[in-house]
Design an enzyme around this catalytic site. Structure first.
Site, PDB file in Angstrom:
ATOM      1  CE1 TYR A  30      -4.196  -1.472  -0.178  1.00 27.72           C
ATOM      2  CE2 TYR A  30      -3.643  -2.645   1.832  1.00 27.72           C
ATOM      3  CZ  TYR A  30      -4.486  -2.439   0.752  1.00 27.72           C
ATOM      4  OH  TYR A  30      -5.627  -3.211   0.610  1.00 27.72           O
ATOM      5  CG  ASN A  41     -12.632  -2.509   1.730  1.00 30.22           C
ATOM      6  OD1 ASN A  41     -11.717  -3.244   2.118  1.00 30.22           O
ATOM      7  ND2 ASN A  41     -12.416  -1.455   0.971  1.00 30.22           N
ATOM      8  CG  HIS A  85      -6.150  -5.614  -2.928  1.00 33.11           C
ATOM      9  ND1 HIS A  85      -5.985  -4.250  -2.896  1.00 33.11           N
ATOM     10  CD2 HIS A  85      -5.370  -6.071  -3.950  1.00 33.11           C
ATOM     11  CE1 HIS A  85      -5.123  -3.894  -3.843  1.00 33.11           C
ATOM     12  NE2 HIS A  85      -4.744  -4.984  -4.500  1.00 33.11           N
ATOM     13  CD  GLU A 135      -1.861  -4.229  -6.307  1.00 36.45           C
ATOM     14  OE1 GLU A 135      -2.806  -5.003  -6.575  1.00 36.45           O
ATOM     15  OE2 GLU A 135      -2.052  -3.040  -5.971  1.00 36.45           O
TER      16      GLU A 135
HETATM   17  P1  IDP Z   1      -9.432   0.031  -3.048  1.00 40.28           P
HETATM   18  O1  IDP Z   1      -9.176  -1.118  -2.085  1.00 40.28           O
HETATM   19  O2  IDP Z   1     -10.865   0.093  -3.465  1.00 40.28           O
HETATM   20  O3  IDP Z   1      -8.468   0.033  -4.212  1.00 40.28           O
HETATM   21  P2  IDP Z   1      -7.856   2.250  -1.963  1.00 40.28           P
HETATM   22  O4  IDP Z   1      -8.215   3.682  -2.108  1.00 40.28           O
HETATM   23  O5  IDP Z   1      -6.724   1.729  -2.777  1.00 40.28           O
HETATM   24  O6  IDP Z   1      -9.198   1.392  -2.242  1.00 40.28           O
HETATM   25  O7  IDP Z   1      -7.604   1.975  -0.433  1.00 40.28           O
HETATM   26  C1  IDP Z   1      -7.034   0.762  -0.023  1.00 40.28           C
HETATM   27  C2  IDP Z   1      -7.770   0.263   1.196  1.00 40.28           C
HETATM   28  O8  IDP Z   1      -7.570   1.188   2.254  1.00 40.28           O
HETATM   29  C3  IDP Z   1      -9.278   0.137   1.064  1.00 40.28           C
HETATM   30  O9  IDP Z   1      -9.695  -1.040   0.421  1.00 40.28           O
HETATM   31  C4  IDP Z   1      -9.687   0.145   2.520  1.00 40.28           C
HETATM   32  O10 IDP Z   1      -9.427  -1.112   3.132  1.00 40.28           O
HETATM   33  C5  IDP Z   1      -8.709   1.170   3.106  1.00 40.28           C
HETATM   34  N1  IDP Z   1      -9.287   2.506   3.144  1.00 40.28           N
HETATM   35  C6  IDP Z   1      -9.478   3.366   2.115  1.00 40.28           C
HETATM   36  N2  IDP Z   1     -10.038   4.511   2.515  1.00 40.28           N
HETATM   37  C7  IDP Z   1     -10.206   4.381   3.856  1.00 40.28           C
HETATM   38  C8  IDP Z   1     -10.739   5.234   4.868  1.00 40.28           C
HETATM   39  O11 IDP Z   1     -11.187   6.353   4.617  1.00 40.28           O
HETATM   40  N3  IDP Z   1     -10.743   4.737   6.143  1.00 40.28           N
HETATM   41  C9  IDP Z   1     -10.261   3.501   6.452  1.00 40.28           C
HETATM   42  N4  IDP Z   1      -9.754   2.678   5.545  1.00 40.28           N
HETATM   43  C10 IDP Z   1      -9.724   3.099   4.256  1.00 40.28           C
HETATM   44 MG    MG Z   2      -6.437   0.384  -4.338  1.00 37.83          MG
END
Ligand code: IDP
Ligand code: MG
Length: 149
Positions: free
Chosen positions: A49, A112, A115, A126
């Site tokens: 990340y 969520n 990934h 990745e």
């Molecule tokens: P993605 O997983 O949909 O690609 P990214 O923006 O790459 O989203 O963020 C990576 C991960 O970081 C997200 O899947 C989630 O687990 C976490 N994340 C993103 N935004 C937030 C936030 O505002 N609060 C807490 N965790 C977050």
């Molecule tokens: Mg992402």
């Protein structure tokens, strides 16, 4: 054919959603070419990340992602990077449509469950970060001629 990195996160594993997530990729027709069940180190997750290092949630994210086992996979198929992101839904489950993985199976942005690589360039990075060349299995899929014209 494109390849993408898909991982069931520690919350998805703990909630017993590995089978459901694999099923969605399998039934759509994508081909599994590598998989392993691993607990990643916090260092590995910080690397994974790295693009998010300045975000306020970065430290917590890396801690959560290394807190338990992950099902790491590489799936293959036509336009899979873009299509798999559509299958995942939005980053925030609250913005994800019903029918998407996040829209059906989780509630909170910090938990969520899955990934998926967001661009072809990141997918390549990745896949290389998580898998060695010898961890890929080469085989012919009998469904292939029924999936692609
Ligand atoms: P993605 O997983 O949909 O690609 P990214 O923006 O790459 O989203 O963020 C990576 C991960 O970081 C997200 O899947 C989630 O687990 C976490 N994340 C993103 N935004 C937030 C936030 O505002 N609060 C807490 N965790 C977050
Ligand atoms: Mg992402």
């Amino acid at each position: 054919m494109e390849r993408t990195f898909i991982a069931v996160k520690p919350d998805g594993v703990q909630r017993g959603l590995c089978g459901e997530i694999i099923k969605r990729f399998e039934t759509r027709g994508y081909k599994l070419v590598a998989a392993k069940f691993v607990q990643a180190s916090e260092e590995h997750m910080k690397n994974h990340y790295l693009d998010l290092k300045d975000m306020p949630f970065y430290a917590g994210l890396c801690k959560y992602m290394s807190s338990g086992p992950i099902l790491a996979m590489v799936w293959e198929g036509e336009s899979i990077v873009k299509m798999s992101r559509m299958m995942l839904g939005e980053t925030n489950p609250a913005d994800s449509k019903p029918g998407s993985i996040r829209g059906d199976l989780c509630i909170n942005i910090g938990r969520n469950i899955i990934h998926g690589s967001d661009t072809l360039e990141n997918a390549k990075k990745e896949v290389a970060l998580w898998f060695k060349a010898e961890e890929f299995v080469t085989y012919a899929s009998c469904a292939q001629p029924w999936l692609y014209e």
